[in-house]
Scaffold this motif. Structure first.
Motif, mmCIF file in Angstrom:
data_model
loop_
_atom_site.group_PDB
_atom_site.id
_atom_site.type_symbol
_atom_site.label_atom_id
_atom_site.label_comp_id
_atom_site.label_asym_id
_atom_site.label_seq_id
_atom_site.Cartn_x
_atom_site.Cartn_y
_atom_site.Cartn_z
ATOM 1 N N PHE A 1 0.849 -1.187 0.000
ATOM 2 C CA PHE A 1 0.000 0.000 0.000
ATOM 3 C C PHE A 1 0.891 1.246 0.000
ATOM 4 O O PHE A 1 1.658 1.467 0.940
ATOM 5 N N ALA A 2 0.810 2.045 -1.056
ATOM 6 C CA ALA A 2 1.702 3.198 -1.207
ATOM 7 C C ALA A 2 0.960 4.531 -1.266
ATOM 8 O O ALA A 2 1.595 5.587 -1.347
ATOM 9 N N TYR A 3 -0.353 4.504 -1.187
ATOM 10 C CA TYR A 3 -1.133 5.734 -1.371
ATOM 11 C C TYR A 3 -0.990 6.671 -0.169
ATOM 12 O O TYR A 3 -0.994 6.240 0.982
ATOM 13 N N ASP A 4 -0.868 7.956 -0.451
ATOM 14 C CA ASP A 4 -0.707 8.980 0.581
ATOM 15 C C ASP A 4 -1.879 9.952 0.480
ATOM 16 O O ASP A 4 -1.915 10.804 -0.408
ATOM 17 N N GLY A 5 -2.877 9.778 1.351
ATOM 18 C CA GLY A 5 -4.079 10.604 1.258
ATOM 19 C C GLY A 5 -4.628 10.983 2.620
ATOM 20 O O GLY A 5 -3.996 10.776 3.662
ATOM 21 N N ALA A 6 -5.850 11.492 2.626
ATOM 22 C CA ALA A 6 -6.444 12.053 3.842
ATOM 23 C C ALA A 6 -6.856 10.997 4.865
ATOM 24 O O ALA A 6 -7.100 11.325 6.027
ATOM 25 N N LEU A 7 -6.941 9.729 4.456
ATOM 26 C CA LEU A 7 -7.362 8.679 5.384
ATOM 27 C C LEU A 7 -6.197 7.798 5.852
ATOM 28 O O LEU A 7 -6.428 6.744 6.440
ATOM 29 N N ASN A 8 -4.954 8.228 5.597
ATOM 30 C CA ASN A 8 -3.791 7.478 6.087
ATOM 31 C C ASN A 8 -3.748 7.581 7.610
ATOM 32 O O ASN A 8 -3.357 8.612 8.168
ATOM 33 N N TYR A 9 -4.119 6.498 8.293
ATOM 34 C CA TYR A 9 -4.495 6.544 9.710
ATOM 35 C C TYR A 9 -3.395 7.051 10.649
ATOM 36 O O TYR A 9 -3.538 8.091 11.301
ATOM 37 N N LEU A 10 -2.284 6.307 10.766
ATOM 38 C CA LEU A 10 -1.273 6.701 11.758
ATOM 39 C C LEU A 10 -0.543 7.967 11.356
ATOM 40 O O LEU A 10 -0.099 8.745 12.199
ATOM 41 N N LYS A 11 -0.404 8.170 10.076
ATOM 42 C CA LYS A 11 0.243 9.390 9.605
ATOM 43 C C LYS A 11 -0.533 10.628 10.069
ATOM 44 O O LYS A 11 0.053 11.623 10.491
ATOM 45 N N LYS A 12 -1.852 10.555 9.985
ATOM 46 C CA LYS A 12 -2.685 11.666 10.436
ATOM 47 C C LYS A 12 -2.701 11.742 11.961
ATOM 48 O O LYS A 12 -2.638 12.827 12.546
ATOM 49 N N LYS A 13 -2.780 10.584 12.618
ATOM 50 C CA LYS A 13 -2.857 10.552 14.080
ATOM 51 C C LYS A 13 -1.632 11.209 14.708
ATOM 52 O O LYS A 13 -1.738 11.948 15.692
ATOM 53 N N TYR A 14 -0.451 10.930 14.140
ATOM 54 C CA TYR A 14 0.796 11.466 14.714
ATOM 55 C C TYR A 14 1.333 12.671 13.940
ATOM 56 O O TYR A 14 2.459 13.102 14.184
ATOM 57 N N ASN A 15 0.534 13.175 12.995
ATOM 58 C CA ASN A 15 0.904 14.378 12.249
ATOM 59 C C ASN A 15 2.306 14.264 11.640
ATOM 60 O O ASN A 15 3.174 15.111 11.844
ATOM 61 N N ILE A 16 2.519 13.186 10.886
ATOM 62 C CA ILE A 16 3.818 12.930 10.260
ATOM 63 C C ILE A 16 3.862 13.637 8.905
ATOM 64 O O ILE A 16 3.051 13.334 8.024
ATOM 65 N N PRO A 17 4.792 14.590 8.713
ATOM 66 C CA PRO A 17 4.767 15.420 7.509
ATOM 67 C C PRO A 17 5.431 14.802 6.279
ATOM 68 O O PRO A 17 5.300 15.313 5.175
ATOM 69 N N ARG A 18 6.165 13.695 6.441
ATOM 70 C CA ARG A 18 6.915 13.132 5.314
ATOM 71 C C ARG A 18 6.003 12.444 4.301
ATOM 72 O O ARG A 18 4.898 12.039 4.618
ATOM 73 N N LYS A 19 6.515 12.283 3.084
ATOM 74 C CA LYS A 19 5.754 11.635 2.009
ATOM 75 C C LYS A 19 5.635 10.137 2.250
ATOM 76 O O LYS A 19 6.491 9.522 2.874
ATOM 77 N N GLY A 20 4.578 9.553 1.685
ATOM 78 C CA GLY A 20 4.449 8.102 1.664
ATOM 79 C C GLY A 20 3.447 7.557 2.664
ATOM 80 O O GLY A 20 2.897 8.282 3.493
ATOM 81 N N ALA A 21 3.210 6.233 2.571
ATOM 82 C CA ALA A 21 2.264 5.533 3.441
ATOM 83 C C ALA A 21 3.003 4.955 4.640
ATOM 84 O O ALA A 21 3.916 4.147 4.491
ATOM 85 N N CYS A 22 2.590 5.372 5.822
ATOM 86 C CA CYS A 22 3.207 4.971 7.090
ATOM 87 C C CYS A 22 2.605 3.656 7.581
ATOM 88 O O CYS A 22 1.617 3.157 7.026
ATOM 89 N N HIS A 23 3.165 3.108 8.642
ATOM 90 C CA HIS A 23 2.690 1.865 9.251
ATOM 91 C C HIS A 23 1.180 1.914 9.518
ATOM 92 O O HIS A 23 0.675 2.840 10.135
ATOM 93 N N GLY A 24 0.484 0.896 9.039
ATOM 94 C CA GLY A 24 -0.940 0.767 9.325
ATOM 95 C C GLY A 24 -1.834 1.789 8.652
ATOM 96 O O GLY A 24 -3.028 1.872 8.955
ATOM 97 N N ASP A 25 -1.281 2.571 7.702
ATOM 98 C CA ASP A 25 -2.070 3.645 7.105
ATOM 99 C C ASP A 25 -3.254 3.138 6.283
ATOM 100 O O ASP A 25 -4.257 3.838 6.137
#
Length: 531
Positions: free
Chosen positions: A414-438
Motif C-alpha cells: 500500500f503506497a497511497y498517501d491521502g487524507a485517510l492514512n491513519y497513523l500518519k494523520k494521528k501522529y501528524n507525520i509530515p513526510r511523504k508516503g504511506a506509514c505503518h498501518g495507514d
C-alpha cells in the motif's frame, strides 16, 4: 426495529439502530460479554465462558477498555473487566436462508495498547454498507494478557486465548445477528495482523474462522514475540524492594497488586529493558513449554510456518511502503544514531555470529546505502531499513512461507498517501508516503479522520473496502474486473511473489525490493530472533 432485541446463549440483548454517513441503517450491539471477567483469582488465567443473565441486557453503550498505560497522560486507564465485544449487523431479524459473511476485526497496539471498544475509533461504517456483519472486541493486554510463568495459573498468551474465546462465542451466537458462522474472516492491523497469524498457527483456533487478513503485522516481527517474559516479570517485585525466589511467590505477589500498580510497574521494568536497537513491548506472545494444559503455541512461529503446521485458509498479507515512518517519527534518536554512525547491525534483532558480523555490516550498508531511492528524502535509506526490520522483512517471509503450503495467498504493498492514512494523520507525520498501518483508515472508519476527502481518497477507500469484503464473501478480492477494480489481484504463484501495488492506480507487480527481500529471507532462515 427501533430497539432491536436479540437472544444469545447467555440471555437477551437490546441494541440500537445506527446510520452511516450515507444514511445506511444498521444494528449495533455493544459491550457484549464473551468471557467471564478475568478478575480476582482469574487474573492471568485462561478465559472461561460468560455467565448467563436474567432479563434484557443493555447493549447500547461502550464497555471498559482493557487496563493499559495511556501514552498521552502516562496514567493507567481501563479495567481488568474488559472481555466484551461489539456486533454490527446490516440486517435483522436473522434468517437461515440469508446469512451474511462475518468480518472480525482485531485491534493493534503492540499487544500493550489499544482497544476494540469504541466505534468512533474502529467504526464498521465502510464495511457494513457492503452487507457483512462486523465484530470488534477487546483482549487482555500487556502483563495481564501475556505473563508467562510456564504454569497452569499463568501459561502465557492469555490475550490470544481471549481472541479464541471471542471466536468461539461468535460461532455459537453470530447466526442470531444474521451472520454466517461458516464464513468468518479475521483481520487486523499491526499487532492485530500478528494476532491473525498467531490464530493461523494455534490448533486452538482451527475451525473458528475461514479466511484471514494480516495488515502490517506478522508473528515473525521482533516486537511480536518474546522468550524473556519470566525474566522480565521477576524484576517487578524489586521495584517495591521485595525479593521473590520462586515463580509461585512471584505469582502471589503480582496477584496482590492493584491493577494500577501492576500495569505501572510492568511498564517501568519494560522501560529499563528497552534497547536503542529496536522497539520492544515486553509482555507479548511467547512459545509455551509443553505441559499438562492445552497450549496455545508450542513451536517457534518460523518453524511452524516453514513446516506447514498451520490452518490452511485463503490469506491476504501486506504492508505499507514506508512503514518505517512511524519509527523515525516516534523514536527520532534511532534515526539520528543510524544517520550518524551508519551502523545498521546495531538495530538488527538477530543473534549474528561474531565471525560473521563484519560481513553482515558490509551487506547491510550495500543493501541500504547503495540502493536507488524512489522518494526524495535524505532519510529514505533509514526509513527503508526500519520498514524492513520492524515490519516488512518478517511479513514478507511469513507470507512466502504460508504460500508454499497454502493457496490462495494474496500479497499487497500500500503506497497511497491521502487524507485517510491513519497513523500518519494521528501522529501528524509530515513526510511523504504511506506509514505503518495507514491502509487501515480506508477500511475501518475513525473519527480522527473526519473531514474533507478528495475524489481519489474516496476511490482508494472504495477499492480497499470492495476488495476486503469480496475476499470475505468469496475468498477472492477481485472475483470480477470492473470499473472500480480494473486490475485482477493474482495470488502468489509458486514461481515468485506477485503482489498488488495499491496507489492511485492498482497494478500487479513482481520482484518486490529484491535485495532487501533476499537479505531478510537469509536472516530468518539462518538466525534466531534475539527477542
Amino acid at each position: 426495529m427501533s430497539d432491536p432485541v436479540v437472544k444469545v446463549e447467555e440471555g437477551k440483548l437490546k441494541g440500537k439502530v445506527n446510520k452511516t454517513l450515507n444514511n445506511f441503517e444498521y444494528f449495533a450491539f455493544k459491550g457484549v460479554p464473551y468471557a467471564k471477567p478475568p478478575v480476582g483469582e482469574l487474573r492471568f488465567s485462561v478465559p472461561v465462558p460468560p455467565e448467563p443473565w436474567e432479563g434484557v441486557r443493555d447493549a447500547t453503550k461502550n464497555c471498559n477498555i482493557c487496563a493499559q498505560l495511556d501514552r498521552a497522560t502516562q496514567s493507567v486507564v481501563g479495567d481488568e473487566d474488559c472481555l466484551y465485544l461489539n456486533v454490527y449487523s446490516p440486517k435483522l431479524p436473522a434468517s437461515d436462508d440469508s446469512l451474511l459473511p462475518v468480518m472480525v476485526f482485531i485491534h493493534g497496539g503492540g499487544f500493550v495498547f489499544g482497544s476494540g471498544t469504541d466505534d468512533t475509533v474502529h467504526g464498521p461504517d465502510f464495511l457494513i454498507e457492503k452487507d457483512v456483519v462486523v465484530v470488534t472486541f477487546n483482549y487482555r493486554l500487556g502483563i495481564l494478557g501475556f505473563l508467562a510463568l510456564n504454569s497452569k495459573d499463568a501459561p502465557g498468551n492469555m490475550g490470544l486465548r481471549d481472541q479464541v474465546q471471542a471466536l468461539k462465542w461468535i460461532q455459537k451466537n453470530i447466526k442470531q445477528f444474521g451472520g454466517d458462522p461458516n464464513n468468518v474472516t479475521i483481520f487486523g492491523v499491526s499487532a492485530g495482523g500478528a494476532s491473525v497469524e498467531y490464530l493461523l498457527l494455534s490448533p486452538m483456533a482451527k475451525g473458528l474462522f475461514h479466511k484471514a487478513i494480516a495488515q502490517s503485522g506478522s508473528t515473525l516481527l521482533p516486537w511480536a514475540q518474546s522468550s524473556k517474559i519470566k525474566k522480565l516479570a521477576h524484576k517487578i517485585p524489586l521495584i517495591k524492594g521485595n525479593i521473590v525466589t520462586s515463580d509461585e511467590q512471584l505469582l502471589k505477589f503480582l496477584k496482590g497488586l492493584s491493577t494500577k500498580d501492576l500495569i505501572a510497574y510492568s511498564m517501568v521494568v519494560l522501560a529499563a529493558e528497552a534497547w536503542d536497537g529496536g522497539i520492544t513491548f515486553g509482555f507479548v506472545p511467547t512459545v509455551e513449554k509443553s505441559a499438562d494444559w492445552e497450549t496455545f503455541l508450542d513451536k517457534k512461529p518460523y518453524d511452524a510456518l516453514a513446516s506447514g503446521e498451520f490452518t490452511k485458509v485463503p490469506f491476504i498479507s501486506g504492508f505499507c511502503s514506508r512503514e518505517g515512518l512511524i519509527m523515525v517519527s516516534l523514536h527520532p534518536a534511532r534515526l539520528e544514531k543510524l544517520k550518524k554512525e551508519k551502523n545498521f547491525l546495531e538495530f538488527l534483532p538477530f543473534d549474528i555470529d561474531e565471525t560473521e558480523k563484519q560481513a553482515m555490516k558490509t551487506k547491510l550498508k550495500t543493501t541500504y546505502l547503495e540502493a536507488e531511492q524512489k522518494i526524495d528524502d535524505e532519510d529514505a535509506f533509514a526509513i527503508d531499513y526500519f520498514t524492513d526490520v520492524d515490519f516488512f522483512g518478517g511479513g514478507y517471509v511469513s507470507a512466502s512461507l504460508i504460500a508454499k503450503n497454502n493457496s490462495p495467498v494474496y500479497f499487497y504493498e500500500f503506497a497511497y498517501d491521502g487524507a485517510l492514512n491513519y497513523l500518519k494523520k494521528k501522529y501528524n507525520i509530515p513526510r511523504k508516503g504511506a506509514c505503518h498501518g495507514d491502509e487501515g483508515g480506508y477500511i475501518i472508519k475513525s473519527s480522527i479522520l473526519d473531514g474533507e476527502i478528495s475524489k481519489t481518497d474516496e476511490i482508494v477507500k472504495n477499492r480497499l473496502v470492495g476488495m476486503w469484503t469480496n475476499f470475505a464473501k468469496y475468498g477472492d478480492p477481485t472475483p470480477e474486473v470492473n470499473e472500480l477494480l480494473p486490475t485482477k489481484w493474482e495470488p502468489i504463484a509458486e514461481t515468485g511473489l506477485a503482489y498488488l501495488y495499491i496507489d492511485e492506480e492498482l497494478k500487479m507487480k513482481e520482484d518486490l525490493y529484491p535485495a532487501r527481500v533476499k537479505l531478510f529471507k537469509e536472516l530468518y532462515e539462518k538466525y534466531n530472533l534475539s527477542s
